[in-house]
Motif scaffolding. Structure first.
Motif, mmCIF file in Angstrom:
data_model
loop_
_atom_site.group_PDB
_atom_site.id
_atom_site.type_symbol
_atom_site.label_atom_id
_atom_site.label_comp_id
_atom_site.label_asym_id
_atom_site.label_seq_id
_atom_site.Cartn_x
_atom_site.Cartn_y
_atom_site.Cartn_z
ATOM 1 N N VAL A 106 95.687 58.247 25.009
ATOM 2 C CA VAL A 106 95.166 56.905 25.230
ATOM 3 C C VAL A 106 96.167 56.059 26.007
ATOM 4 O O VAL A 106 95.807 55.339 26.930
ATOM 5 C CB VAL A 106 94.819 56.228 23.883
ATOM 6 N N ASP A 107 97.452 56.166 25.644
ATOM 7 C CA ASP A 107 98.482 55.362 26.290
ATOM 8 C C ASP A 107 99.845 55.989 26.029
ATOM 9 O O ASP A 107 100.023 56.759 25.081
ATOM 10 C CB ASP A 107 98.460 53.931 25.745
ATOM 11 N N VAL A 108 100.790 55.650 26.890
ATOM 12 C CA VAL A 108 102.190 56.040 26.700
ATOM 13 C C VAL A 108 103.031 54.804 26.958
ATOM 14 O O VAL A 108 102.862 54.150 27.985
ATOM 15 C CB VAL A 108 102.611 57.183 27.660
ATOM 16 N N GLU A 109 103.891 54.476 26.008
ATOM 17 C CA GLU A 109 104.828 53.366 26.176
ATOM 18 C C GLU A 109 106.217 53.966 26.314
ATOM 19 O O GLU A 109 106.658 54.723 25.453
ATOM 20 C CB GLU A 109 104.782 52.431 24.975
ATOM 21 N N VAL A 110 106.889 53.626 27.412
ATOM 22 C CA VAL A 110 108.198 54.195 27.716
ATOM 23 C C VAL A 110 109.267 53.126 27.541
ATOM 24 O O VAL A 110 109.082 51.987 27.983
ATOM 25 C CB VAL A 110 108.233 54.746 29.164
ATOM 26 N N SER A 111 110.394 53.491 26.918
ATOM 27 C CA SER A 111 111.496 52.537 26.779
ATOM 28 C C SER A 111 112.077 52.223 28.155
ATOM 29 O O SER A 111 111.886 52.974 29.118
ATOM 30 C CB SER A 111 112.580 53.101 25.855
ATOM 31 N N HIS A 112 112.808 51.127 28.240
ATOM 32 C CA HIS A 112 113.340 50.678 29.536
ATOM 33 C C HIS A 112 114.240 51.709 30.215
ATOM 34 O O HIS A 112 114.316 51.780 31.424
ATOM 35 C CB HIS A 112 114.077 49.341 29.381
ATOM 36 N N VAL A 119 100.331 57.471 22.412
ATOM 37 C CA VAL A 119 99.173 57.132 21.591
ATOM 38 C C VAL A 119 98.040 58.076 21.976
ATOM 39 O O VAL A 119 97.696 58.191 23.146
ATOM 40 C CB VAL A 119 98.752 55.660 21.810
ATOM 41 N N TYR A 120 97.499 58.759 20.966
ATOM 42 C CA TYR A 120 96.425 59.723 21.241
ATOM 43 C C TYR A 120 95.274 59.511 20.274
ATOM 44 O O TYR A 120 95.411 58.858 19.247
ATOM 45 C CB TYR A 120 96.941 61.166 21.140
ATOM 46 N N SER A 121 94.130 60.046 20.643
ATOM 47 C CA SER A 121 92.934 59.933 19.830
ATOM 48 C C SER A 121 92.253 61.295 19.768
ATOM 49 O O SER A 121 92.409 62.106 20.680
ATOM 50 C CB SER A 121 92.008 58.889 20.452
ATOM 51 N N VAL A 122 91.531 61.524 18.685
ATOM 52 C CA VAL A 122 90.787 62.777 18.520
ATOM 53 C C VAL A 122 89.350 62.425 18.178
ATOM 54 O O VAL A 122 89.088 61.673 17.241
ATOM 55 C CB VAL A 122 91.388 63.650 17.388
ATOM 56 N N LEU A 123 88.430 62.958 18.954
ATOM 57 C CA LEU A 123 87.018 62.775 18.682
ATOM 58 C C LEU A 123 86.526 64.049 18.004
ATOM 59 O O LEU A 123 86.558 65.126 18.602
ATOM 60 C CB LEU A 123 86.260 62.525 19.993
ATOM 61 N N GLY A 124 86.140 63.909 16.746
ATOM 62 C CA GLY A 124 85.690 65.073 15.974
ATOM 63 C C GLY A 124 85.556 64.708 14.513
ATOM 64 O O GLY A 124 85.670 63.541 14.126
ATOM 65 N N SER A 125 85.321 65.714 13.693
ATOM 66 C CA SER A 125 85.192 65.493 12.249
ATOM 67 C C SER A 125 86.558 65.165 11.649
ATOM 68 O O SER A 125 87.595 65.356 12.295
ATOM 69 C CB SER A 125 84.623 66.754 11.587
ATOM 70 N N ASP A 126 86.543 64.688 10.406
ATOM 71 C CA ASP A 126 87.803 64.372 9.721
ATOM 72 C C ASP A 126 88.714 65.596 9.640
ATOM 73 O O ASP A 126 89.927 65.483 9.810
ATOM 74 C CB ASP A 126 87.537 63.832 8.310
ATOM 75 N N GLU A 127 88.112 66.780 9.401
ATOM 76 C CA GLU A 127 88.902 68.010 9.319
ATOM 77 C C GLU A 127 89.529 68.338 10.677
ATOM 78 O O GLU A 127 90.697 68.748 10.749
ATOM 79 C CB GLU A 127 88.041 69.190 8.852
ATOM 80 N N GLN A 128 88.754 68.174 11.748
ATOM 81 C CA GLN A 128 89.276 68.442 13.093
ATOM 82 C C GLN A 128 90.409 67.471 13.447
ATOM 83 O O GLN A 128 91.406 67.875 14.041
ATOM 84 C CB GLN A 128 88.156 68.329 14.133
ATOM 85 N N ILE A 129 90.244 66.224 13.054
ATOM 86 C CA ILE A 129 91.277 65.221 13.324
ATOM 87 C C ILE A 129 92.567 65.590 12.607
ATOM 88 O O ILE A 129 93.651 65.597 13.208
ATOM 89 C CB ILE A 129 90.793 63.810 12.903
ATOM 90 N N GLU A 130 92.470 65.922 11.317
ATOM 91 C CA GLU A 130 93.669 66.278 10.549
ATOM 92 C C GLU A 130 94.338 67.534 11.096
ATOM 93 O O GLU A 130 95.553 67.610 11.204
ATOM 94 C CB GLU A 130 93.335 66.455 9.063
ATOM 95 N N LYS A 131 93.536 68.529 11.466
ATOM 96 C CA LYS A 131 94.073 69.769 12.029
ATOM 97 C C LYS A 131 94.821 69.476 13.333
ATOM 98 O O LYS A 131 95.935 69.955 13.547
ATOM 99 C CB LYS A 131 92.919 70.759 12.279
ATOM 100 N N SER A 132 94.216 68.670 14.210
ATOM 101 C CA SER A 132 94.846 68.346 15.485
ATOM 102 C C SER A 132 96.125 67.532 15.287
ATOM 103 O O SER A 132 97.116 67.755 15.984
ATOM 104 C CB SER A 132 93.870 67.591 16.391
ATOM 105 N N MET A 178 101.599 60.642 30.829
ATOM 106 C CA MET A 178 100.193 60.714 30.392
ATOM 107 C C MET A 178 99.516 61.954 30.973
ATOM 108 O O MET A 178 98.860 62.709 30.255
ATOM 109 C CB MET A 178 99.426 59.455 30.816
ATOM 110 N N ARG A 179 99.689 62.162 32.263
ATOM 111 C CA ARG A 179 99.054 63.300 32.930
ATOM 112 C C ARG A 179 99.614 64.629 32.405
ATOM 113 O O ARG A 179 98.865 65.539 32.056
ATOM 114 C CB ARG A 179 99.262 63.195 34.445
ATOM 115 N N ASP A 180 100.946 64.730 32.340
ATOM 116 C CA ASP A 180 101.571 65.989 31.938
ATOM 117 C C ASP A 180 101.294 66.332 30.480
ATOM 118 O O ASP A 180 101.004 67.490 30.159
ATOM 119 C CB ASP A 180 103.078 65.945 32.192
ATOM 120 N N ILE A 181 101.370 65.356 29.587
ATOM 121 C CA ILE A 181 101.117 65.636 28.170
ATOM 122 C C ILE A 181 99.661 66.053 27.970
ATOM 123 O O ILE A 181 99.376 66.995 27.223
ATOM 124 C CB ILE A 181 101.514 64.436 27.285
#
Length: 114
Positions: free
Chosen positions: A34-40, A48-61, A13-16
């Motif tokens: 938002v979260d990272v799920e690691v296999s055993h 899992v990530y999130s983008v706060l911005g307009s629809d265009e900014q979200i799609e670009k990211s 989470m920190r490094d990414i």
């Protein structure tokens, strides 16, 4: 989840987050891990990530992250001291956007606008 898996999850989470902020160009809006799920066996990680911005900014990211996944994995491999760098799979979540919308509605109600 073992203690080792939890350590790997937190480091990922920190490094990414750091890699996205410093190494990846072209991201728009506010991108948050938002979260990272690691296999055993730490061979696979769902990011899992999130983008706060307009629809265009979200799609670009989303496009920028998808195109740069190999580079992000390479950078993670340089930072993490693991025998095997986990395969990364990025999953978009609109959690930040939904939270922001709820906060805005609460503020409007408290001001008597609704």
């Amino acid at each position: 989840m073992t203690l080792r898996n939890e350590r790997v999850r937190k480091e990922l989470m920190r490094d990414i987050s750091d890699i996205l902020r410093k190494e990846i160009r072209g991201l728009e809006g506010v991108v948050s891990i938002v979260d990272v799920e690691v296999s055993h066996d730490n061979s696979f990680a769902k990011v899992v990530y999130s983008v706060l911005g307009s629809d265009e900014q979200i799609e670009k990211s989303k496009d920028v992250i998808e195109k740069n996944t190999p580079k992000i994995r390479y950078e993670v491999g340089k930072r993490l001291r693991l025998r095997l760098t986990p395969e990364l799979r990025f999953i978009y979540s609109n959690g930040l956007e939904e939270g922001s919308r709820v906060t805005e509605l609460i503020n409007k109600i408290s001001r008597g606008e609704l």
